[in-house]
Design an enzyme around this catalytic site. Sequence first.
Site, short mmCIF file in Angstrom:
data_model
loop_
_atom_site.label_atom_id
_atom_site.label_comp_id
_atom_site.label_asym_id
_atom_site.label_seq_id
_atom_site.Cartn_x
_atom_site.Cartn_y
_atom_site.Cartn_z
N GLU A 50 35.21 51.13 35.37
CA GLU A 50 35.27 50.33 36.59
C GLU A 50 36.40 50.86 37.46
OE1 GLU A 50 36.38 45.66 37.63
OE2 GLU A 50 36.62 46.46 35.59
N ILE A 105 39.34 50.44 39.82
CA ILE A 105 40.30 49.40 40.14
C ILE A 105 41.17 49.88 41.30
CG2 ILE A 105 42.16 47.92 39.29
CD1 ILE A 105 39.47 47.47 37.92
N ASP A 108 51.01 52.62 24.26
CA ASP A 108 51.67 53.64 25.08
C ASP A 108 52.15 52.96 26.36
OD1 ASP A 108 52.61 56.11 25.88
OD2 ASP A 108 50.65 56.94 26.38
#
Length: 309
Positions: A108, A110, A216
């Site tokens: 998706e 963003i 991370d």
Amino acid sequence: MNFNEAALLVPNYKSLAEALVSLFGNGVKVMRTDRLSGGDINKAYALHLNEGSVVFMKANEKKNAGFFVSEAKALAAIASTSTIGTPKVLCTGTDDGEDVGYSFLFLEYISSGKMRNDYWQVLANELSAMHKAPTDKILSDKKFGFLEDNYIGAGNQINTPSDNWIDFYRDARLAPQFNKADSYFDDEDRKLNSKLLERLDEFLVEPERPSLLHGDLWAGNVMSGPDGKAWLIDPASYIGHAEADLAMTELFGGFSEEFYSSYKEAFPLVDGYEQRRDLYNLYHLLNYLNLFGSNYLNPVKSIVREYVG
């Protein structure tokens, strides 16, 4: 269907064209491709489609398709907690291309937005909610680890499940990195490294509950989305101690003080976190040593000596 099964259902396609048609229908075309900045490992693009959609695509060599399969599972794990924003996974795949084969990940798209006034407080609350979310549907047999090994940056990350956090951190995090970096150490260094691994239970504590981690978590892997809230990207997820995520946020200068105060209010830390923080960041510094070379050797040695020198 449990998460383990659902995570394996991310579609995987044998060409870019097949992926686009399957996801968006016949007649779909890429009208414009924008190369996006950021990321040292993969190339990133925004694909603008003729039916109005925009897809975020990561691409790498075909032999590195495992990067994207692992990232898709980590993103799916984060999404399964319904606690914090992260891009929806559309598919993974490979393509032979005209000249050379490549692998890809569709997510998706963003768009970046202006931070809300309470951005850091909301991030702290949503991250702590992720850390408090049940993990038994992700990893049902053991408490710590993940569905399979994945990657920390470009480095391999071992996720062999364990019922004991300290054992997991020793056997799946520090020991493999020390072994990989062995050529950087002299005999005295190796003695200290072994001493640290042997005494790890003197410094770390078992968590009250296992937590799904981003893995991370530094500023470059958090973005302000269209809603003005923080979205997590580029995870190296596994189930571990929430302190490990929090520690990494402090490795490169840290987040805002509002974030830390809000996080600790929402998810109080066990006494002594500040004394354990460097030991968690040792894993990342060892990984950087193995990936990028000797500039990280002195910080690694300094932390080892901090505990057993």
